[in-house]
Design an enzyme around this catalytic site. Sequence first.
Site, PDB file in Angstrom:
ATOM      1  N   HIS A 150      -1.348  -0.070  -9.763  1.00 31.65           N
ATOM      2  CA  HIS A 150      -1.908  -1.002  -8.766  1.00 31.65           C
ATOM      3  C   HIS A 150      -2.480  -2.258  -9.447  1.00 31.65           C
ATOM      4  CE1 HIS A 150      -3.768  -1.120  -4.467  1.00 31.65           C
ATOM      5  NE2 HIS A 150      -3.487  -2.336  -4.901  1.00 31.65           N
ATOM      6  N   GLU A 202      -4.350   7.240  -4.945  1.00 28.75           N
ATOM      7  CA  GLU A 202      -4.504   6.653  -6.282  1.00 28.75           C
ATOM      8  C   GLU A 202      -5.806   7.131  -6.903  1.00 28.75           C
ATOM      9  OE1 GLU A 202      -4.186   2.440  -5.660  1.00 28.75           O
ATOM     10  OE2 GLU A 202      -2.118   2.582  -4.970  1.00 28.75           O
ATOM     11  N   ARG A 220       0.852  -1.184   0.000  1.00 34.94           N
ATOM     12  CA  ARG A 220       0.000   0.000   0.000  1.00 34.94           C
ATOM     13  C   ARG A 220       0.890   1.237   0.000  1.00 34.94           C
ATOM     14  NH1 ARG A 220      -3.363  -2.922  -1.372  1.00 34.94           N
ATOM     15  NH2 ARG A 220      -5.449  -3.298  -0.534  1.00 34.94           N
TER      16      ARG A 220
HETATM   17  C1  GLV Z   1      -4.754  -5.333  -3.706  1.00 40.21           C
HETATM   18  O1  GLV Z   1      -4.057  -4.401  -3.509  1.00 40.21           O
HETATM   19  C2  GLV Z   1      -5.197  -6.206  -2.676  1.00 40.21           C
HETATM   20  O2  GLV Z   1      -5.070  -5.873  -1.491  1.00 40.21           O
HETATM   21  O3  GLV Z   1      -5.725  -7.277  -3.008  1.00 40.21           O
END
Ligand code: GLV
Length: 320
Positions: A286, A267, A238
């Site tokens: 991401h 984001e 993250r």
């Molecule tokens: C993506 O970032 C997740 O946490 O699955």
Amino acid sequence: MKPVIYVTRRIPDEVLQPYRDSFEFRMWEKEDVPVPRDVLLKEAASADGLLCLLTETIDHEVLTAAKNLKIVANMAVGFDNIDVEAAREHGVVVTNTPDVLTETTADLTFALMMATARRLIEAADYIREGKWKYWTPYLLAGSDIHGKTIGVVGMGRIGEAVARRAKGFGMSILYHNRSRKENAEQELGAVYKDFPELLQEADFVVSLIPLTEQTSEMFNQGAFKAMKSSAIFVNASRGGTVDEEALYDALINNEIRAAGLDVFVNEPISPKHPLAGLDNVVCLPHIGSASAATRTKMLELCLDNLKAVLNGEQAITPVK
Ligand code: GLV
């Protein structure tokens, strides 16, 4: 009357079809734009279950509006977008999608390490921009991966899967985690380090740690200063685990060599984001778990969790 599930993004009909006998689905019909907050609040008010993404903040306000809600199924393994304590107070079960995305996310993490170390994006752009005239001895020379030391911060399922890939590349494996991982130590020869030691010794520092109050901005100015000047930092967890200004400063002052980032504090980022403008940074939108097969499995796990809880059974993958 069938229980109502509100789905906060358009998802393929084939995925929903097997569940249509049991539930009435309502859905935010756009695929690429998150549901507006006022729509979410209104829809949640009549929902028994919510299938949401990491783009939705599920907080006290949503949970208070959602009088019939029994379960929030988050299509992600991370659940920092959900106030789990508030959900508990409201008697709402929260589930996530562990396991099904482990190997896919580890693939992407390793790909990002390699792309950053071997400057793959710069190299591909070099051709696109018509710059390739001659082969030269040090053209786009990067850093090796094999034989180097990886430091995995957050040795959960994905951390271990990345470490297995690292072993195949002949890397030495260091890790830092809340608890020791005896299996990884025995099977992979992974060596536990405290955080400062790991930062000093690793050639690749890889963040796979969940975002919590304790891990917020743990990669700060001090952490980047502790790393080798040749170090490559990779974040596939993250954005909030990183102080992005400190990372930017470390990169432009050559305190570390490069960074590969799949996640950001806010984001989406635009091309104007300071980190996106640096040649030695690879930024991705991401996409850690983004293989088509894995994304389908994540949705199915959400739906199976919804089905279990709305039938009065235990959730399959409740968050702890
Ligand atoms: C993506 O970032 C997740 O946490 O699955």
